[in-house]
Scaffold this active site. Structure first.
Site, PDB file in Angstrom:
ATOM      1  N   THR A 172      14.519 -12.639 -37.053  1.00  0.00           N
ATOM      2  CA  THR A 172      15.863 -12.289 -37.454  1.00  0.00           C
ATOM      3  C   THR A 172      16.317 -11.322 -36.380  1.00  0.00           C
ATOM      4  O   THR A 172      15.499 -10.848 -35.609  1.00  0.00           O
ATOM      5  CB  THR A 172      15.761 -11.603 -38.835  1.00  0.00           C
ATOM      6  OG1 THR A 172      15.142 -12.538 -39.708  1.00  0.00           O
ATOM      7  CG2 THR A 172      17.077 -11.172 -39.404  1.00  0.00           C
TER       8      THR A 172
ATOM      9  N   GLY B  26      12.635  -8.391 -40.014  1.00  0.00           N
ATOM     10  CA  GLY B  26      11.327  -8.019 -40.550  1.00  0.00           C
ATOM     11  C   GLY B  26      11.054  -8.545 -41.945  1.00  0.00           C
ATOM     12  O   GLY B  26      10.151  -8.046 -42.623  1.00  0.00           O
TER      13      GLY B  26
ATOM     14  N   ARG C 190      25.559 -16.250 -45.348  1.00  0.00           N
ATOM     15  CA  ARG C 190      24.217 -16.750 -45.664  1.00  0.00           C
ATOM     16  C   ARG C 190      24.282 -18.276 -45.743  1.00  0.00           C
ATOM     17  O   ARG C 190      25.277 -18.846 -46.197  1.00  0.00           O
ATOM     18  CB  ARG C 190      23.814 -16.178 -47.030  1.00  0.00           C
ATOM     19  CG  ARG C 190      22.420 -16.505 -47.500  1.00  0.00           C
ATOM     20  CD  ARG C 190      21.382 -15.797 -46.716  1.00  0.00           C
ATOM     21  NE  ARG C 190      20.090 -15.744 -47.391  1.00  0.00           N
ATOM     22  CZ  ARG C 190      18.957 -15.479 -46.744  1.00  0.00           C
ATOM     23  NH1 ARG C 190      18.956 -15.259 -45.450  1.00  0.00           N
ATOM     24  NH2 ARG C 190      17.821 -15.407 -47.402  1.00  0.00           N
TER      25      ARG C 190
END
Ligand code: DON
Length: 573
Positions: free
Chosen positions: A383, A475, A108
């Site tokens: 994404t 999403g 991340r």
């Protein structure tokens, strides 16, 4: 932010018409036809783009394993799926080796050192419109390159040089774009010009068309740096310098030191059980795994099979579970290195039983009294997820993100890629929703070096100690509920992988207090029944672009690419 209905859904427009027509003529409702996805005897790959899938399949056929293929695919997606598969973002990997051991890697993005809690607020403490969403200040330190290289270093078998070369070739010599991609580039034309200037090479006088060739020659150079220098080729030297300069040009915060100091983290996956299956998923800083396991604990208290697929009863129950789980998400979840995340408590069956005990199947609960933000709708799919099972039986599930469509829209000059706008995944002000309508507080407040909370949910499911499913999707906030539904579709409703992926999706998330229903076939009586129960229903264009794999009972592999919602493509052998 609300997006107009895309032509890309043309192939589904007849179903949409049917959906609308059915509102007045319930008897003419036609469910989706059943379909079996691509099959493979030994291996299967499903990604967002056919060229990336084919590169991965070639790697496996040449003796590489799932981690080798993941590296080849990740860099290929950076070229052929730049809106999301990009190296300017970050992500998560969950994997299961053929001996049953599992692991997770967190790559991340992190908040730059110069970031601060109130950096998106004006002097009166109000959120400055779009500052966390568009432009240089919305970008955080990218993790994708470090992540994919580390994963490969630990478990890959083939040299980086060999695996990355197909992506370099695609970037340098070009590839032809699909209809979807032409539309996406045309749609973002003005935003690209605004952030990168009118001479930006993706801004053309004539609209982009399917079949046009797109080349990313600067990206080819960056990938070559990575090929020759590994991690240092991105986080140091010329590319780091280009990123830092781009930041200075546009008032962004990422420095060369931020890049040098970035590191991915190995994490222990979270796992839980669902009707005799073991579900293995991503721990914090993703909320995905924890929320998914909470939802499954709640669903297990009911006979979902008997309640039926996409019936009013099932959708109502899911909504009530989701209301409670997303409320927990907002308060309790954040980066575990900065905030004590009560994972054990949230996954304690007693806690969840109690938490769900107020659910009534006869009546909707109202979401709490927190003011809903001005979010129009959940944004589209920026994404990307891919799933791999290799011939040796290893499984890899990877989701990466730029956050929004082409991220911050900032293209690093000279380096050839877009940077993320992931800072918006932090809670920029307590109670103020982000672009996905998600609210948060202390646990997810901005701090230098901290990772912003995510919903990405790369997941693997086992049955009786054997690999059963590899799942994931983009999403935003709908990721968790899409994975939840896909698992229920297979486990409770007995669907194959392609049917489980094709099925109409619904979503809710505590705030805003509403149910989103995809504009795909759904019995109109279900909508009416939900409205009677007090739910507010909103139609929504396609949610997610799943790429999943099912190990069928006879051991064959079925791919579940979301090809009806995008360009996803699965291939096995
Ligand atoms: O990490 C997250 O939860 C988000 N940044 C994911 C964004 C996403 O899936 C975009 N697609 N809608």
């Amino acid at each position: 932010m609300k997006k107009k209905l895309h032509l890309r859904y043309a192939k589904y427009s007849f179903l949409l018409l049917l959906f609308v027509a059915c509102q007045s003529q319930p008897t003419s409702y036609q469910p989706l036809p059943s379909e079996v996805g691509p099959l493979g005897e030994k291996a299967m790959i499903s990604t967002a783009h056919p060229l990336a899938t084919k590169i991965g399949v070639d790697i496996l056929k040449n003796g590489g394993n799932a981690f080798d293929a993941a590296l080849g695919i990740k860099f290929a997606l950076a070229v052929v799926y730049p809106r999301a598969g990009n190296i300017g973002g970050g992500g998560f990997a969950v994997y299961r080796m053929n001996d049953g051991t599992t692991g997770a890697l967190d790559f991340r993005e992190t908040a730059p050192e110069a970031s601060s809690r109130d950096m998106y607020l004006d002097e009166e403490g109000n959120v400055i419109d779009d500052l966390s969403i568009v432009g240089h200040k919305s970008a955080a330190v990218p993790g994708s390159v470090d992540g994919i290289l580390r994963l490969h270093e630990k478990h890959g078998t083939k040299p980086l040089r060999e695996l990355i070369q197909p992506a370099i070739n695609l970037a340098y010599f070009g590839f032809t774009i699909t209809q979807n991609q032409a539309e996406e580039l045309n749609e973002k034309r003005d935003a690209f010009a605004e952030v990168n200037g009118p001479d930006f090479f993706l801004v053309k006088d004539q609209p982009w068309r399917a079949g046009d060739t797109l080349k990313f020659t600067e990206l080819a150079s960056t990938l070559t740096q990575i090929r020759d220098r590994g991690r240092e080729g991105f986080y140091g030297g010329i590319v780091a310098d280009q990123i830092a300069k781009e930041m200075q040009r546009g008032g962004g915060l990422i420095t060369e030191d931020d890049l040098k100091n970035y590191t991915s983290k190995w994490r222990a996956p979270v796992s839980g059980s669902y009707r005799g299956h073991t579900v293995i998923s991503m721990p914090p800083p993703s909320s995905g795994g924890v929320a998914l396991l909470q939802l499954l604990q709640g669903a297990e208290l009911y006979n979902i099979k008997e309640m039926g697929h996409n019936t009013a009863e099932t959708i109502h129950l899911k909504t009530e579970l989701e209301r409670r789980v997303y409320a927990d998400r907002a308060t309790h979840l954040g980066d575990p290195d900065f905030y004590e995340v009560p994972v054990d408590m949230l996954l304690d069956p007693d806690y969840n039983k109690e938490r769900f005990s107020s659910i009534s199947l006869k009546k909707k609960t109202d979401s709490q009294d927190i003011k809903e933000g001005s979010v129009e709708n959940v944004e589209s799919v920026e994404t990307t997820h891919f799933s791999i099972i290799d011939p040796m039986g290893n499984a890899v599930s990877i989701t990466t993100t730029l956050n929004s469509f082409f991220g911050s829209k900032v293209y690093v000059r000279g380096a050839g890629f877009f940077l993320n706008n992931i800072m918006d995944d932090f809670s920029i002000k307590p109670g103020v929703p982000n672009q996905f309508g998600l609210v948060g507080g202390e646990a997810n407040a901005i701090e230098p070096g901290k990772r912003m909370l995510s919903s990405m949910t790369p997941t693997i499911v086992e049955k009786d100690g054997e690999l059963k499913l590899v799942l994931g999707t983009p999403g935003g906030s709908t990721i968790i509920t899409s994975v939840f539904q896909a698992i229920m579709n297979v486990v409770d409703h007995g669907m194959g992988m392609q049917d489980a992926v094709n099925a109409t999706r619904v979503h809710s998330q505590w705030l805003p207090d509403r149910i989103l229903i995809e504009e795909r076939p759904l019995d109109p009586r279900v909508v009416r029944k939900l409205e009677k129960l007090g739910h507010k229903i909103e139609p929504r264009e396609a949610m997610g672009r799943m790429n999943c794999i099912l190990v069928r009972q006879d051991g064959t592999l079925e791919g579940g690419p979301d090809y009806t919602r995008g360009d996803s493509y699965a291939e096995g052998f």
